[in-house]
Design a protein around this motif. Structure first.
Motif, PDB file in Angstrom:
ATOM      1  N   THR A  31      -7.370  59.692  -6.305  1.00 25.66           N
ATOM      2  CA  THR A  31      -6.550  59.445  -7.493  1.00 25.66           C
ATOM      3  C   THR A  31      -5.333  58.585  -7.144  1.00 25.66           C
ATOM      4  N   ALA A  32      -5.141  57.532  -7.908  1.00 23.64           N
ATOM      5  CA  ALA A  32      -3.985  56.662  -7.676  1.00 23.64           C
ATOM      6  C   ALA A  32      -2.696  57.372  -8.073  1.00 23.64           C
ATOM      7  N   ASP A  33      -1.634  57.107  -7.336  1.00 29.98           N
ATOM      8  CA  ASP A  33      -0.320  57.624  -7.700  1.00 29.98           C
ATOM      9  C   ASP A  33       0.180  56.920  -8.964  1.00 29.98           C
ATOM     10  N   GLU A  34       1.006  57.640  -9.731  1.00 28.95           N
ATOM     11  CA  GLU A  34       1.546  57.080 -10.961  1.00 28.95           C
ATOM     12  C   GLU A  34       3.027  57.410 -11.089  1.00 28.95           C
ATOM     13  N   ILE A  35       3.751  56.523 -11.751  1.00 33.05           N
ATOM     14  CA  ILE A  35       5.145  56.762 -12.145  1.00 33.05           C
ATOM     15  C   ILE A  35       5.228  56.537 -13.651  1.00 33.05           C
ATOM     16  N   TRP A  36       5.719  57.532 -14.368  1.00 35.15           N
ATOM     17  CA  TRP A  36       5.890  57.429 -15.808  1.00 35.15           C
ATOM     18  C   TRP A  36       7.364  57.218 -16.113  1.00 35.15           C
TER      19      TRP A  36
END
Length: 217
Positions: A31-36
């Motif tokens: 799973t790719a890292d994400e920043i919201w």
């Protein structure tokens, strides 16, 4: 390593929190890292160990018991919230080092705006001349982090007076606008996310908002 940056106009706190938990629960090694990056409508949130007595007079602002670290804080318009959904094991970073990296990113950003800021060992966050400009609270579960930081751009200061911010009675709060800095949201968020990703060793890549939330029309 890439990190997907997803920007929203405004997101209700409860569905956003649930989405972060779902994301973390179902992520795996691929799973790719994400920043919201987003704003919330007015809301007070209590951390896992948060004491209700620190909420003095919420009035018509809802109070939500959350699963992040820390005591009570306020989110609302004029405040940039950045949630970090990262595989901390893959990053090779511990919780304390991650908190330090986040705080230092804010310090670095503020330095580009001519502001001298510091963090404190006894109270997570970032301060300018004793006033708090950024709050921080994280949760790490199943090796993934969620929650994150909140930076006051030009938020109304009144709601802070109805709580003990982060559990500290009388803690003064400030914002970019109050300190004479350009608080235009797009530029603030672009610059801060760039610095934050760099300090975490990540390469930001813009992505569309996920399916769980439709932007207001």
């Amino acid at each position: 390593m890439d990190v997907l940056i997803r920007s929203f106009a405004q997101v209700d706190y409860q569905p956003c929190w649930q989405a972060m938990r779902d994301f973390t629960e179902h992520r795996d090694d691929t799973t790719a890292d994400e920043i919201w990056v987003l704003e919330h409508p007015p809301v007070y949130t209590l951390g896992q160990a948060g004491k209700p007595e620190h909420v003095l007079n919420p009035g018509d602002i809802p109070v939500v018991r959350s699963d992040r670290g820390g005591q009570v804080t306020y989110h609302g318009p004029g405040q940039t919230v950045i949630y970090l959904l990262l595989d901390v094991r893959r990053l090779g970073i511990g919780s304390r080092a991650m908190v330090n990296a986040i705080e230092q990113s804010v310090v670095d950003y503020l330095a580009t705006q001519g502001l001298e800021a510091v963090n404190r060992d006894d109270a997570p966050g970032v301060y300018v001349q004793g006033a708090k400009i950024a709050s921080l609270g994280l949760r790490i579960r199943r090796k993934g982090s969620y929650h994150g930081l909140a930076l006051n751009r030009d938020a109304d200061a009144t709601p802070w007076q109805r709580i003990n911010p982060c559990g500290y009675a009388g803690q003064p709060m400030t914002s970019l606008a109050a300190l004479g800095v350009d608080a235009a949201r797009p530029r603030v968020e672009q610059d801060l996310v760039t610095i934050l990703a760099r300090r975490l060793g990540l390469k930001p890549r813009t992505a569309a908002p996920p399916r769980w939330y439709a932007l207001p029309q």
